[in-house]
Write an enzyme that holds these catalytic residues in place. Structure first.
Site, PDB file in Angstrom:
ATOM      1  N   THR A  20      -9.897   9.238   7.915  1.00 18.45           N
ATOM      2  CA  THR A  20      -9.924   9.481   6.569  1.00 18.45           C
ATOM      3  C   THR A  20     -11.023  10.922   6.918  1.00 18.45           C
ATOM      4  O   THR A  20     -11.538  10.514   7.850  1.00 18.45           O
ATOM      5  CB  THR A  20     -10.454   8.204   5.324  1.00 18.45           C
ATOM      6  OG1 THR A  20     -11.241   8.798   4.608  1.00 18.45           O
ATOM      7  CG2 THR A  20     -12.154   7.403   6.286  1.00 18.45           C
ATOM      8  N   ASP A  21     -10.952  11.496   5.751  1.00 12.11           N
ATOM      9  CA  ASP A  21     -11.750  12.058   6.222  1.00 12.11           C
ATOM     10  C   ASP A  21     -12.955  12.196   5.514  1.00 12.11           C
ATOM     11  O   ASP A  21     -14.180  13.086   5.954  1.00 12.11           O
ATOM     12  CB  ASP A  21     -10.796  13.814   4.604  1.00 12.11           C
ATOM     13  CG  ASP A  21     -11.316  13.065   3.796  1.00 12.11           C
ATOM     14  OD1 ASP A  21     -10.640  11.895   3.700  1.00 12.11           O
ATOM     15  OD2 ASP A  21     -11.208  13.474   2.743  1.00 12.11           O
TER      16      ASP A  21
ATOM     17  N   TYR B  56     -17.781   3.003   3.159  1.00 14.98           N
ATOM     18  CA  TYR B  56     -16.015   3.153   3.830  1.00 14.98           C
ATOM     19  C   TYR B  56     -15.937   4.635   5.031  1.00 14.98           C
ATOM     20  O   TYR B  56     -15.475   4.200   5.500  1.00 14.98           O
ATOM     21  CB  TYR B  56     -14.980   4.242   2.460  1.00 14.98           C
ATOM     22  CG  TYR B  56     -14.377   4.519   2.348  1.00 14.98           C
ATOM     23  CD1 TYR B  56     -12.826   2.936   3.125  1.00 14.98           C
ATOM     24  CD2 TYR B  56     -13.914   5.616   2.951  1.00 14.98           C
ATOM     25  CE1 TYR B  56     -11.984   3.892   2.806  1.00 14.98           C
ATOM     26  CE2 TYR B  56     -12.139   6.110   2.948  1.00 14.98           C
ATOM     27  CZ  TYR B  56     -11.494   4.687   2.694  1.00 14.98           C
ATOM     28  OH  TYR B  56     -10.305   5.044   3.532  1.00 14.98           O
TER      29      TYR B  56
ATOM     30  N   GLY C  12       1.118  -1.420  -0.002  1.00 11.69           N
ATOM     31  CA  GLY C  12       0.042  -0.435   0.281  1.00 11.69           C
ATOM     32  C   GLY C  12       1.145   1.314   0.126  1.00 11.69           C
ATOM     33  O   GLY C  12       2.186   1.696   0.844  1.00 11.69           O
TER      34      GLY C  12
ATOM     35  N   THR D  21      -9.700   0.452   0.432  1.00 11.75           N
ATOM     36  CA  THR D  21      -9.691   1.489   0.385  1.00 11.75           C
ATOM     37  C   THR D  21     -10.377   2.041  -0.882  1.00 11.75           C
ATOM     38  O   THR D  21     -10.301   3.058  -1.627  1.00 11.75           O
ATOM     39  CB  THR D  21      -8.687   2.374   0.355  1.00 11.75           C
ATOM     40  OG1 THR D  21      -7.828   1.466  -0.786  1.00 11.75           O
ATOM     41  CG2 THR D  21      -7.826   2.328   1.823  1.00 11.75           C
TER      42      THR D  21
ATOM     43  N   ALA E 165      -6.139  -1.113   5.133  1.00 11.36           N
ATOM     44  CA  ALA E 165      -7.358  -0.505   4.404  1.00 11.36           C
ATOM     45  C   ALA E 165      -7.921  -1.026   3.774  1.00 11.36           C
ATOM     46  O   ALA E 165      -6.689  -1.788   2.401  1.00 11.36           O
ATOM     47  CB  ALA E 165      -7.271   0.385   4.978  1.00 11.36           C
TER      48      ALA E 165
ATOM     49  N   LYS F 217     -14.788   3.261   8.502  1.00 12.15           N
ATOM     50  CA  LYS F 217     -13.072   3.539   8.991  1.00 12.15           C
ATOM     51  C   LYS F 217     -13.861   4.700  10.239  1.00 12.15           C
ATOM     52  O   LYS F 217     -13.624   4.542  11.200  1.00 12.15           O
ATOM     53  CB  LYS F 217     -13.093   4.700   8.036  1.00 12.15           C
ATOM     54  CG  LYS F 217     -12.401   4.058   6.717  1.00 12.15           C
ATOM     55  CD  LYS F 217     -10.816   3.407   6.942  1.00 12.15           C
ATOM     56  CE  LYS F 217      -9.913   4.269   7.639  1.00 12.15           C
ATOM     57  NZ  LYS F 217      -9.201   3.254   7.522  1.00 12.15           N
TER      58      LYS F 217
ATOM     59  N   LEU G 286       0.895   4.203   2.026  1.00 19.30           N
ATOM     60  CA  LEU G 286       1.443   4.840   3.065  1.00 19.30           C
ATOM     61  C   LEU G 286       2.637   3.074   3.674  1.00 19.30           C
ATOM     62  O   LEU G 286       3.226   3.700   4.194  1.00 19.30           O
ATOM     63  CB  LEU G 286       0.395   4.501   4.163  1.00 19.30           C
ATOM     64  CG  LEU G 286       0.599   5.087   5.518  1.00 19.30           C
ATOM     65  CD1 LEU G 286       1.369   6.629   5.540  1.00 19.30           C
ATOM     66  CD2 LEU G 286      -0.526   5.675   6.296  1.00 19.30           C
TER      67      LEU G 286
HETATM   68  N1  NAP Z   1      -5.841   6.351  -0.233  1.00 24.49           N
HETATM   69  C1  NAP Z   1      -6.367   7.459   0.082  1.00 24.49           C
HETATM   70  O1  NAP Z   1      -6.518   8.443  -0.802  1.00 24.49           O
HETATM   71  C2  NAP Z   1      -6.949   7.701   1.767  1.00 24.49           C
HETATM   72  C3  NAP Z   1      -7.098   8.852   2.004  1.00 24.49           C
HETATM   73  C4  NAP Z   1      -7.827   8.747   2.942  1.00 24.49           C
HETATM   74  C5  NAP Z   1      -7.289   8.283   4.438  1.00 24.49           C
HETATM   75  N2  NAP Z   1      -6.566   6.856   3.360  1.00 24.49           N
HETATM   76  C6  NAP Z   1      -6.295   6.046   4.511  1.00 24.49           C
HETATM   77  O2  NAP Z   1      -4.615   5.983   4.794  1.00 24.49           O
HETATM   78  C7  NAP Z   1      -4.528   4.629   5.334  1.00 24.49           C
HETATM   79  C8  NAP Z   1      -3.404   4.640   3.554  1.00 24.49           C
HETATM   80  O3  NAP Z   1      -4.228   4.211   2.541  1.00 24.49           O
HETATM   81  P1  NAP Z   1      -3.022   3.602   1.286  1.00 24.49           P
HETATM   82  O4  NAP Z   1      -3.682   5.102   0.159  1.00 24.49           O
HETATM   83  O5  NAP Z   1      -1.557   3.891   1.961  1.00 24.49           O
HETATM   84  O6  NAP Z   1      -4.002   2.476   0.932  1.00 24.49           O
HETATM   85  P2  NAP Z   1      -3.943   1.513   0.189  1.00 24.49           P
HETATM   86  O7  NAP Z   1      -2.590   1.441  -1.374  1.00 24.49           O
HETATM   87  O8  NAP Z   1      -4.674   0.762  -0.563  1.00 24.49           O
HETATM   88  O9  NAP Z   1      -3.579  -0.140   0.730  1.00 24.49           O
HETATM   89  C9  NAP Z   1      -4.410  -0.889   1.365  1.00 24.49           C
HETATM   90  C10 NAP Z   1      -3.320  -1.663   2.198  1.00 24.49           C
HETATM   91  O10 NAP Z   1      -4.046  -2.491   3.041  1.00 24.49           O
HETATM   92  C11 NAP Z   1      -4.130  -3.450   3.267  1.00 24.49           C
HETATM   93  N3  NAP Z   1      -4.694  -4.697   2.688  1.00 24.49           N
HETATM   94  C12 NAP Z   1      -5.975  -4.558   2.076  1.00 24.49           C
HETATM   95  N4  NAP Z   1      -6.717  -5.455   2.690  1.00 24.49           N
HETATM   96  C13 NAP Z   1      -6.348  -6.263   3.292  1.00 24.49           C
HETATM   97  C14 NAP Z   1      -6.818  -7.574   3.364  1.00 24.49           C
HETATM   98  N5  NAP Z   1      -7.510  -8.120   3.241  1.00 24.49           N
HETATM   99  N6  NAP Z   1      -6.049  -7.960   4.849  1.00 24.49           N
HETATM  100  C15 NAP Z   1      -4.734  -7.267   5.338  1.00 24.49           C
HETATM  101  N7  NAP Z   1      -4.379  -6.377   4.429  1.00 24.49           N
HETATM  102  C16 NAP Z   1      -5.120  -5.795   3.803  1.00 24.49           C
HETATM  103  C17 NAP Z   1      -3.014  -3.633   1.271  1.00 24.49           C
HETATM  104  O11 NAP Z   1      -2.010  -5.438   1.753  1.00 24.49           O
HETATM  105  P3  NAP Z   1      -1.125  -5.600   0.732  1.00 24.49           P
HETATM  106  O12 NAP Z   1       0.193  -4.480   0.519  1.00 24.49           O
HETATM  107  O13 NAP Z   1      -0.921  -6.581   0.902  1.00 24.49           O
HETATM  108  O14 NAP Z   1      -1.574  -5.360  -0.791  1.00 24.49           O
HETATM  109  C18 NAP Z   1      -2.311  -2.488   1.768  1.00 24.49           C
HETATM  110  O15 NAP Z   1      -1.563  -2.244   1.988  1.00 24.49           O
HETATM  111  C19 NAP Z   1      -5.754   3.644   5.446  1.00 24.49           C
HETATM  112  O16 NAP Z   1      -6.378   3.799   5.861  1.00 24.49           O
HETATM  113  C20 NAP Z   1      -6.440   4.816   4.040  1.00 24.49           C
HETATM  114  O17 NAP Z   1      -8.027   4.316   4.892  1.00 24.49           O
HETATM  115  C21 NAP Z   1      -6.453   6.574   2.480  1.00 24.49           C
END
Ligand code: NAP
Length: 281
Positions: free
Chosen positions: A103-104, A127, A11, A64, A62, A131, A13
């Site tokens: 998240t926002d 979603y 992911g 996402t 998460a 969250k 982050l």
């Molecule tokens: N992306 C955004 O725009 C955004 C906005 C606001 C808040 N956030 C929050 O920021 C945080 C980081 O987001 P990100 O953008 O880094 O997310 P991301 O790129 O979508 O990565 C999601 C991560 O969650 C893991 N994951 C998903 N399904 C899973 C499962 N079934 N079991 C175990 N692990 C699982 C994935 O594991 P793998 O590495 O194994 O694939 C991946 O590392 C999250 O809490 C998200 O809610 C994100």
């Protein structure tokens, strides 16, 4: 040297945390879905913490997929709410500092001003509901946990708006971009550093950690298009015209009020981070 256990591996982050943590004196172990599928078995999180005995846990895992969550709310709930609660509980049992990321989209966007941590959440989509439940479960079992809300995250190797627009402005003559959702575009690398700073001075509760400033997706696309010197025409459209399955807040800008109050706000202006990213930094 302290060991940081990151939930999430590939992911945005998770990868940024793995890259940055050594600079903050941490060895890193990342646990992605292959180590434990949190949808199928949220309990796997507990077993991983027990096995690794880390000095710090950050949950960057998460569900996402905002639109898909409308159809898969139970799966999203397992990953976004049930697993984080179990992580928080186990960290409590072992007295390990725990940071959970949110998240926002817990807000409905109707405040008309940046949200502070004490504002009342009201999610518009599945979603956001999962969250919000995650935040509440984490803080109810472990008030010392830190729950950090962020927004519109991008980083290399991820699936994000910045990389998508950068590709499309070079491929297309014209592109429709939503102009009535105002966000704080946040780089994962800056957020990762912010979380590691916070971890050095833990104090439980809610935090906001987004880039400074705000912009509509349409304006952000314009900056990217101009940087790429692309001729693509950008056409502003509304959220309703775009027609995504999940509704989204129109103004979900977060104020990093608590970080600022504690003298810990290390977030940059979104434009500064975006230009550096587009320049390859
Ligand atoms: N992306 C955004 O725009 C955004 C906005 C606001 C808040 N956030 C929050 O920021 C945080 C980081 O987001 P990100 O953008 O880094 O997310 P991301 O790129 O979508 O990565 C999601 C991560 O969650 C893991 N994951 C998903 N399904 C899973 C499962 N079934 N079991 C175990 N692990 C699982 C994935 O594991 P793998 O590495 O194994 O694939 C991946 O590392 C999250 O809490 C998200 O809610 C994100």
């Amino acid at each position: 040297m302290k060991t940081l256990l990151v939930f999430g591996q590939s992911g945005q982050l998770a990868r940024a945390l793995a890259a940055e943590a050594p600079m903050y004196g941490c060895a890193v172990i990342c646990a992605g879905h292959e180590r434990g599928d949190l949808a199928a078995r949220p309990q796997a999180a507990v077993e991983i913490i027990a096995a690794e005995k880390p000095g710090l846990v950050i949950n960057a895992a998460a569900y996402t997929a905002v639109d898909l969550a409308e159809k898969e709310e139970e799966k999203a709930r397992a990953i976004n709410a049930l697993a984080p609660e179990l992580m928080a509980k186990e960290c409590g049992n072992q007295n390990i500092p725990f940071i959970h990321v949110s998240t926002d989209y817990v807000f409905d966007g109707r405040a008309g001003r940046p949200y502070v941590e004490s504002d009342t959440p009201h999610p518009l989509n599945a979603y956001g509901r999962t969250k919000l439940e995650g935040e509440q479960r984490v803080l109810s079992v472990r008030p010392q946990a830190m729950v950090v809300r962020t927004s519109a995250v991008y980083e290399r190797g991820g699936k994000n708006f910045v990389d998508t627009i950068r590709r499309l402005v070079k491929e297309k003559n014209s592109l429709r971009v939503v102009n009535d959702q105002i966000v704080s575009l946040t780089r994962a690398r800056t957020l990762a550093r912010q979380l590691l700073v916070l971890a050095e001075q833990p104090e439980g509760g809610l935090y906001h950690a987004t880039a400074q400033g705000e912009a509509a997706w349409f304006a952000i696309a314009g900056v990217i298009r101009d940087h790429e010197n692309a001729a693509c025409e950008l056409v502003p459209i509304t959220t309703v015209e775009y027609g995504a399955p999940a509704d989204r807040p129109r103004y979900s800008v977060l104020d990093n009020a608590r970080l600022r109050l504690r003298g810990l706000d290390r977030m940059h202006h979104w434009r500064e981070d975006l230009m550096e990213y587009l320049d390859g930094g």
